[in-house]
Design a protein around this motif. Structure first.
Motif, PDB file in Angstrom:
ATOM      1  N   ASN A 167      -4.568  14.462  16.572  1.00 49.84           N
ATOM      2  CA  ASN A 167      -3.169  14.273  16.101  1.00 49.84           C
ATOM      3  C   ASN A 167      -3.397  13.136  14.881  1.00 49.84           C
ATOM      4  OD1 ASN A 167      -3.925  12.422  18.423  1.00 49.84           O
ATOM      5  ND2 ASN A 167      -2.257  11.312  17.588  1.00 49.84           N
ATOM      6  N   LEU A 168      -2.316  13.285  13.956  1.00 50.02           N
ATOM      7  CA  LEU A 168      -2.126  12.409  13.022  1.00 50.02           C
ATOM      8  C   LEU A 168      -1.150  11.027  13.726  1.00 50.02           C
ATOM      9  CD1 LEU A 168      -1.076  14.292   9.988  1.00 50.02           C
ATOM     10  CD2 LEU A 168      -3.041  12.896  10.129  1.00 50.02           C
ATOM     11  N   ASN A 169      -1.658   9.854  13.345  1.00 46.85           N
ATOM     12  CA  ASN A 169      -0.981   8.613  13.537  1.00 46.85           C
ATOM     13  C   ASN A 169      -0.348   7.970  12.331  1.00 46.85           C
ATOM     14  OD1 ASN A 169      -1.786   8.134  16.723  1.00 46.85           O
ATOM     15  ND2 ASN A 169      -3.531   9.140  15.401  1.00 46.85           N
ATOM     16  N   ILE A 170       0.914   7.766  12.157  1.00 45.75           N
ATOM     17  CA  ILE A 170       2.031   7.196  11.172  1.00 45.75           C
ATOM     18  C   ILE A 170       2.180   5.888  11.433  1.00 45.75           C
ATOM     19  CG2 ILE A 170       3.552   7.566   9.503  1.00 45.75           C
ATOM     20  CD1 ILE A 170       3.653  10.568  10.461  1.00 45.75           C
ATOM     21  N   LEU A 171       1.814   5.013  10.799  1.00 48.10           N
ATOM     22  CA  LEU A 171       1.962   3.462  11.057  1.00 48.10           C
ATOM     23  C   LEU A 171       2.894   3.070   9.577  1.00 48.10           C
ATOM     24  CD1 LEU A 171      -1.457   1.990  12.104  1.00 48.10           C
ATOM     25  CD2 LEU A 171       0.533   2.946  13.488  1.00 48.10           C
ATOM     26  N   GLU A 172       4.087   2.711   9.877  1.00 47.95           N
ATOM     27  CA  GLU A 172       5.079   2.241   8.732  1.00 47.95           C
ATOM     28  C   GLU A 172       5.303   0.810   8.840  1.00 47.95           C
ATOM     29  OE1 GLU A 172       8.473   4.635   8.015  1.00 47.95           O
ATOM     30  OE2 GLU A 172       7.939   6.212   9.296  1.00 47.95           O
ATOM     31  N   SER A 173       5.261  -0.211   7.661  1.00 46.14           N
ATOM     32  CA  SER A 173       5.196  -1.471   7.586  1.00 46.14           C
ATOM     33  C   SER A 173       6.661  -1.827   7.828  1.00 46.14           C
ATOM     34  CB  SER A 173       4.554  -1.784   6.281  1.00 46.14           C
ATOM     35  OG  SER A 173       5.228  -1.231   5.299  1.00 46.14           O
ATOM     36  N   ASN A 174       6.853  -2.974   8.355  1.00 42.77           N
ATOM     37  CA  ASN A 174       7.783  -3.809   8.180  1.00 42.77           C
ATOM     38  C   ASN A 174       8.041  -5.054   7.672  1.00 42.77           C
ATOM     39  OD1 ASN A 174       6.666  -4.996  10.148  1.00 42.77           O
ATOM     40  ND2 ASN A 174       8.463  -5.579  11.329  1.00 42.77           N
ATOM     41  N   ALA A 175       6.611  -5.595   7.134  1.00 42.47           N
ATOM     42  CA  ALA A 175       6.403  -6.685   6.448  1.00 42.47           C
ATOM     43  C   ALA A 175       4.717  -6.584   5.776  1.00 42.47           C
ATOM     44  CB  ALA A 175       6.744  -7.906   7.145  1.00 42.47           C
ATOM     45  N   VAL A 176       4.259  -7.572   5.302  1.00 40.55           N
ATOM     46  CA  VAL A 176       3.003  -7.715   4.853  1.00 40.55           C
ATOM     47  C   VAL A 176       2.218  -7.708   6.137  1.00 40.55           C
ATOM     48  CG1 VAL A 176       1.288  -9.009   3.399  1.00 40.55           C
ATOM     49  CG2 VAL A 176       3.607  -8.666   2.746  1.00 40.55           C
ATOM     50  N   LEU A 177       1.317  -6.958   6.220  1.00 39.84           N
ATOM     51  CA  LEU A 177       0.220  -6.900   7.411  1.00 39.84           C
ATOM     52  C   LEU A 177       0.868  -6.733   8.590  1.00 39.84           C
ATOM     53  CD1 LEU A 177      -2.383  -9.380   6.273  1.00 39.84           C
ATOM     54  CD2 LEU A 177      -2.692  -7.137   6.024  1.00 39.84           C
ATOM     55  N   SER A 178       1.923  -6.122   8.575  1.00 42.55           N
ATOM     56  CA  SER A 178       2.773  -5.950   9.904  1.00 42.55           C
ATOM     57  C   SER A 178       3.584  -4.469   9.977  1.00 42.55           C
ATOM     58  CB  SER A 178       4.198  -7.122  10.171  1.00 42.55           C
ATOM     59  OG  SER A 178       4.815  -6.687  11.217  1.00 42.55           O
ATOM     60  N   TYR A 179       3.158  -3.906  11.343  1.00 44.76           N
ATOM     61  CA  TYR A 179       3.687  -2.562  11.322  1.00 44.76           C
ATOM     62  C   TYR A 179       4.548  -2.309  12.767  1.00 44.76           C
ATOM     63  CZ  TYR A 179       0.664  -1.864   7.359  1.00 44.76           C
ATOM     64  OH  TYR A 179      -0.083  -2.005   6.210  1.00 44.76           O
ATOM     65  N   ASN A 180       5.688  -1.755  12.686  1.00 48.22           N
ATOM     66  CA  ASN A 180       6.348  -1.793  13.784  1.00 48.22           C
ATOM     67  C   ASN A 180       6.802  -0.203  14.241  1.00 48.22           C
ATOM     68  OD1 ASN A 180       8.122  -1.050  11.802  1.00 48.22           O
ATOM     69  ND2 ASN A 180       9.894  -2.533  12.506  1.00 48.22           N
ATOM     70  N   LYS A 181       6.401   0.692  13.612  1.00 48.28           N
ATOM     71  CA  LYS A 181       6.691   2.135  13.666  1.00 48.28           C
ATOM     72  C   LYS A 181       5.245   2.834  13.978  1.00 48.28           C
ATOM     73  CE  LYS A 181       9.768   4.419  12.126  1.00 48.28           C
ATOM     74  NZ  LYS A 181      10.687   5.028  11.270  1.00 48.28           N
ATOM     75  N   SER A 182       4.915   3.747  15.198  1.00 48.01           N
ATOM     76  CA  SER A 182       3.808   4.479  15.366  1.00 48.01           C
ATOM     77  C   SER A 182       4.444   5.988  15.639  1.00 48.01           C
ATOM     78  CB  SER A 182       2.845   3.759  16.302  1.00 48.01           C
ATOM     79  OG  SER A 182       1.744   4.417  16.609  1.00 48.01           O
ATOM     80  N   LYS A 183       4.227   6.800  14.884  1.00 51.51           N
ATOM     81  CA  LYS A 183       4.317   8.215  15.132  1.00 51.51           C
ATOM     82  C   LYS A 183       3.297   9.074  15.451  1.00 51.51           C
ATOM     83  CE  LYS A 183       7.096  12.001  14.997  1.00 51.51           C
ATOM     84  NZ  LYS A 183       7.755  12.364  16.167  1.00 51.51           N
ATOM     85  N   GLN A 184       3.338   9.909  16.350  1.00 55.21           N
ATOM     86  CA  GLN A 184       2.153  10.627  16.693  1.00 55.21           C
ATOM     87  C   GLN A 184       2.550  12.234  16.263  1.00 55.21           C
ATOM     88  OE1 GLN A 184      -0.006  10.331  20.278  1.00 55.21           O
ATOM     89  NE2 GLN A 184       0.365   7.932  19.896  1.00 55.21           N
ATOM     90  N   VAL A 185       1.966  13.036  15.427  1.00 56.80           N
ATOM     91  CA  VAL A 185       2.078  14.455  15.292  1.00 56.80           C
ATOM     92  C   VAL A 185       1.030  15.219  15.612  1.00 56.80           C
ATOM     93  CG1 VAL A 185       2.886  16.114  13.567  1.00 56.80           C
ATOM     94  CG2 VAL A 185       3.513  13.709  13.291  1.00 56.80           C
ATOM     95  N   LEU A 186       1.075  16.342  16.429  1.00 57.49           N
ATOM     96  CA  LEU A 186      -0.146  17.208  16.784  1.00 57.49           C
ATOM     97  C   LEU A 186      -0.434  18.096  15.636  1.00 57.49           C
ATOM     98  CD1 LEU A 186       1.016  18.093  20.433  1.00 57.49           C
ATOM     99  CD2 LEU A 186      -0.713  16.404  19.633  1.00 57.49           C
ATOM    100  N   ILE A 187      -1.498  18.650  15.784  1.00 56.68           N
ATOM    101  CA  ILE A 187      -1.916  19.802  14.973  1.00 56.68           C
ATOM    102  C   ILE A 187      -0.739  20.818  14.853  1.00 56.68           C
ATOM    103  CG2 ILE A 187      -4.096  19.399  15.086  1.00 56.68           C
ATOM    104  CD1 ILE A 187      -4.325  21.886  16.835  1.00 56.68           C
ATOM    105  N   PRO A 188      -0.874  21.832  13.872  1.00 57.80           N
ATOM    106  CA  PRO A 188       0.414  22.716  13.785  1.00 57.80           C
ATOM    107  C   PRO A 188       0.285  23.598  14.869  1.00 57.80           C
ATOM    108  CG  PRO A 188      -0.528  22.572  11.548  1.00 57.80           C
ATOM    109  CD  PRO A 188      -1.709  21.708  12.592  1.00 57.80           C
ATOM    110  N   SER A 189       1.539  24.193  15.149  1.00 58.82           N
ATOM    111  CA  SER A 189       1.545  24.978  16.562  1.00 58.82           C
ATOM    112  C   SER A 189       0.753  26.410  16.298  1.00 58.82           C
ATOM    113  CB  SER A 189       3.114  25.459  16.835  1.00 58.82           C
ATOM    114  OG  SER A 189       3.712  25.868  15.605  1.00 58.82           O
ATOM    115  N   PHE A 190       0.561  26.897  15.077  1.00 59.97           N
ATOM    116  CA  PHE A 190       0.094  28.194  14.592  1.00 59.97           C
ATOM    117  C   PHE A 190      -1.365  27.850  14.872  1.00 59.97           C
ATOM    118  CE2 PHE A 190      -1.568  26.194  10.779  1.00 59.97           C
ATOM    119  CZ  PHE A 190      -2.743  26.784  10.429  1.00 59.97           C
TER     120      PHE A 190
END
Length: 477
Positions: A287-310
């Motif tokens: 899977n992919l892991n998406i970390l979005e920043s909320n400040a310098v060197l700080s990340y408060n969102k972690s989203k996981q996405v699996l490989i495509p269904s096909f």
């Protein structure tokens, strides 16, 4: 005027000081015509260029990857960084060679080996990733080389990465790096701490089990760790992320300890939420892991996405089940790019898959942020992959973009060892979709691989290498 519906840029950027030397290949200047003909832009003895003249004595074979592209000497012409590996008679990587820096010589109009770089570069086992950026803040570009290490021996031990800095001359500065033997596939350079200097993020990797790490502990007399590390400043000081995870998240997405916890293989750093701070996207085996920043060197969102269904459905149909551990689907490259011209960046990734240890295919995935949710739009943008993503040379080392078919939309070029066009090139149809394809210019590279786009004095060229040889062919695009 260039259309902006879908463009793709994934890859390492490279720039540093260049030195002369080596030997360029024979050059044929292409005449003007409606079809720009192919010509040789460099031809080299791989054993000499990589300081591997003793390979024949051991019966070793040699191979190479183009691990980075960029203007290393700031002359307006892209240069090439190659990682070299040596195979013993049993097929595994065993002895070391030197990486090769090929600089474009504007006088001979061909590539030459940079002997100044060669004189200070470390020997490596299997460099798979390279990066050139100003990592010390002096305005000059430095070269980082990530080493995969021994492969195919049952332990697959990592090997020490290396750093060559440029203060007007090349200096080996590997001693500044921590001893992270991390089987590097993922490197990122961005100003994470916002001090105006590029930082270096080295990702740990998903291919070493804990027991293999123990077995590798005494390799070359060095300690062995498997950790991601963020380095900054002239002394490569370690930085840390503050990562606040969603309680529902079972995998943090990136591991900054030396514990073996869901390590990541590849990644990219880019501002995907528009706050001016680099966000982090990593790809693991599933899977992919998406970390979005909320400040310098700080990340408060972690989203996981699996490989495509096909891809999941196709693999399951072949009795290749992820949960039975007889099938791997590692992400081999990922990037953030504004694909549809709306000013917001989408995520584009390449995915390899293997069945029972045999590499078998290559696929692509596109994610778009729709109303705050990262949504898989792959089958809308790149329909019909099911019949085209099977190929034993499945690993995408780097992706670039360029308009190959002249429709004003950048097409997707994937650097692989495949010699089949539809595994390396996705052409725009001018209607917001992409499909495997080729052009009359590209057809001249038939039988070659490692497709790479370079900028030579403001003009784009497609390069390829002759299979099994360090012979570089070029066509103007």
């Amino acid at each position: 005027m260039k259309k902006t519906f879908l463009a793709l840029l994934i890859g390492s950027t490279l720039a540093s000081c260049g030195g002369g030397g080596g030997g360029g290949g024979s050059v044929v200047t292409p005449p003007s015509s409606s079809l720009n003909p192919i010509f040789t832009i460099g031809s080299f003895d791989l054993t000499v260029a990589s300081d591997s003249e003793d390979a024949a004595k051991f019966g070793d074979g040699l191979g190479f990857d183009i691990i980075a592209v960029g203007d290393v000497n700031s002359d307006g012409y892209d240069d090439l960084l190659l990682g070299v590996m040596r195979y013993n008679q049993g097929g595994s990587v065993a002895r070391s060679s030197k990486p090769i820096l090929l600089v474009y010589d504007t006088i001979s109009k061909s590539y030459k080996v940079d002997t100044a770089f060669k004189s200070v570069a470390n020997r490596h086992i299997w460099p798979r990733q390279g990066l050139i950026a100003d990592l010390t803040g002096d305005g000059k570009k430095d070269i980082f080389i990530g080493d995969t290490g021994v492969d195919g021996t049952g332990n697959d031990c990592g090997f020490q990465n290396s750093l060559v800095v440029n203060n007007g001359a090349y200096i080996n500065a590997t001693s500044l790096l921590p001893q992270v033997w991390d089987y590097s596939h993922g490197l990122m350079s961005a100003d994470f701490n916002k001090d105006g200097i590029n930082d270096l993020l080295i990702l740990n990797q998903p291919y070493l089990s804990q027991n293999r790490m123990v077995n590798c502990g005494g390799y070359s007399g060095q300690g062995f760790t498997n950790s991601s590390v963020l380095l900054a400043g002239p002394n490569m000081a370690k930085l840390s992320f503050k990562l606040a995870l969603d309680e529902s998240t079972t995998e943090p997405g990136i591991n900054f300890t030396e514990k073996f916890v869901k390590p990541m293989g590849i990644g990219t750093a880019d501002d995907i939420n528009g706050d001016g701070i680099p966000d982090v996207i990593t790809g693991s085996t599933y899977n992919l892991n998406i970390l979005e920043s909320n400040a310098v060197l700080s990340y408060n969102k972690s989203k996981q996405v699996l490989i495509p269904s096909f891809m999941r459905n196709a693999l399951n149909a072949q009795e290749c089940f992820l949960w039975f551990n007889n099938c791997d689907t590692p992400y081999s490259f990922v990037a953030a790019k504004d694909l549809d011209g709306d000013g917001k960046k989408e995520i584009v990734a390449a995915i390899a898959y293997s069945i029972n240890g045999t590499w078998s295919g290559l696929g692509y995935q596109i994610l778009k942020n729709i109303s705050g949710t990262w949504t898989d739009v792959t089958e809308t943008i790149i329909p019909g992959q099911l019949g085209s993503f099977k190929d034993p040379y499945a690993w995408c080392y780097r992706m670039q973009f360029a308009d190959l078919n002249g429709d004003g939309i950048d097409d997707i070029i994937c650097n692989t060892l495949s010699t089949v066009f539809n595994k390396q090139i996705l052409l725009s149809n001018g209607k917001g979709q992409f499909a495997p394809g080729t052009t009359d210019t590209v057809k001249q590279h038939v039988g070659n691989n490692r497709f790479t786009i370079v900028n030579l004095g403001g003009v784009k060229y497609m390069l390829s290498t002759v299979a099994g040889q360090l012979v570089i062919k070029a066509t103007k695009i």
